[in-house]
Design an enzyme around this catalytic site. Structure first.
Site, short mmCIF file in Angstrom:
data_model
loop_
_atom_site.label_atom_id
_atom_site.label_comp_id
_atom_site.label_asym_id
_atom_site.label_seq_id
_atom_site.Cartn_x
_atom_site.Cartn_y
_atom_site.Cartn_z
N GLU A 56 0.83 -1.20 0.00
CA GLU A 56 0.00 0.00 0.00
C GLU A 56 0.87 1.25 0.00
OE1 GLU A 56 -2.54 2.54 3.24
OE2 GLU A 56 -2.11 0.43 3.64
N ASP B 43 0.65 3.85 -3.09
CA ASP B 43 0.19 5.22 -2.85
C ASP B 43 1.00 6.20 -3.70
OD1 ASP B 43 -1.24 7.34 -1.25
OD2 ASP B 43 0.81 7.77 -0.63
N GLU C 163 -4.43 0.60 -3.69
CA GLU C 163 -3.05 1.07 -3.71
C GLU C 163 -2.07 -0.10 -3.63
OE1 GLU C 163 -3.71 5.47 -1.68
OE2 GLU C 163 -3.18 3.77 -0.40
#
Length: 267
Positions: A85, A89, A159
């Site tokens: 993640e 991102d 993400e």
């Protein structure tokens, strides 16, 4: 020895895949995560929507694995999606920034930043994640399987999937997968993912302030009155009352008023 538990057949779970994996790999201890992911139809559909087939399926497994599943899955070392993640991102932010820069050539840096925030927030990304089908493919612990999925979790997984593709191939391939899913989303949902309208949906009060300052050189005014069960809040623009709502919360009422007025004047 930890007692194994099973899900009752009369319980209704939205994540049937998650329940199936939990029963096969934790309750019965008889299934292989890799084999399940290589052969299950939902995982095939998810990769088809992405337009990307994973070379190393473990990257996708990790991207869809919540920490609660890791805590209960004891057959082998597993990691949750959290590190992926973090990587994804940055991938998402870079893609969205470039796309906005190209599409809105006349926008200032400040407005581009606000629009990017409106696009990469939890609600917007969760819609994309549900369209992708990621919400139906999550590996969760028993407690989480019986709880409603929130937007934050689905956003994190989107993400993480982008991070997984980056490691499995490259950041450019992750960009291509994201472009592919956004294109499908726009086509099927009849909605422009990069629409400037999302800016005022995300922060209608600020958008209205900027609009009234530009048009009237004054700020909108909100007047609140106590009523039974909450507040009646009125919105004035350029000294003219334009909207009113009754709500239990002044903050929610002000946001709703700004949104209603913006929707009315932009039709």
């Amino acid at each position: 020895m930890t007692e194994k538990t099973t899900f009752q057949s009369d319980n209704a779970f939205s994540n049937d895949f998650g329940v199936f994996v939990y029963e096969q790999t934790i309750t019965k201890s008889s299934g292989s995560l890799v084999e399940i992911f290589q052969n299950h139809g939902l995982i095939t559909q998810l990769q088809d929507r992405l337009g990307y087939q994973f070379n190393q399926i473990n990257y996708l497994i990790n991207a869809l694995t919540h920490r609660s599943f890791v805590h209960e899955y004891t057959h082998e070392a597993r990691t949750s999606y959290e590190r992926l993640e973090f990587l994804g991102d940055s991938v998402l932010g870079s893609y969205v920034s470039y796309a906005l820069f190209e599409k809105y050539s006349d926008c200032s840096e400040g407005k581009l930043s606000k629009l990017r925030s409106a696009l990469v927030n939890e609600h917007s990304l969760a819609k994309l994640g549900r369209f992708l089908g990621a919400d139906k493919c999550l590996l969760l612990g028993r407690g989480e399987l019986q709880s409603e999925l929130n937007d934050s979790l689905i956003c994190d997984v989107v993400e993480a999937i982008l991070g997984a593709i980056t490691l499995d191939d490259s950041i450019n391939r992750a960009f291509e997968a994201l472009a592919n899913i956004i294109s499908q989303y726009e086509l099927e949902m009849k909605e422009d993912f990069f629409s400037e309208k999302k800016l005022y949906l995300f922060d209608p009060k600020t958008t209205l302030q900027e609009l009234t300052m530009k048009e009237y050189k004054s700020l909108p005014v909100y007047e609140s009155h106590n009523v039974e069960g909450g507040f009646r809040v009125e919105l004035f623009v350029n000294d003219e009352k334009v909207e009113e709502v009754t709500c239990h919360s002044k903050k929610i009422a002000m946001k709703e008023l700004a949104l209603k007025y913006l929707n009315k004047i932009t039709k």
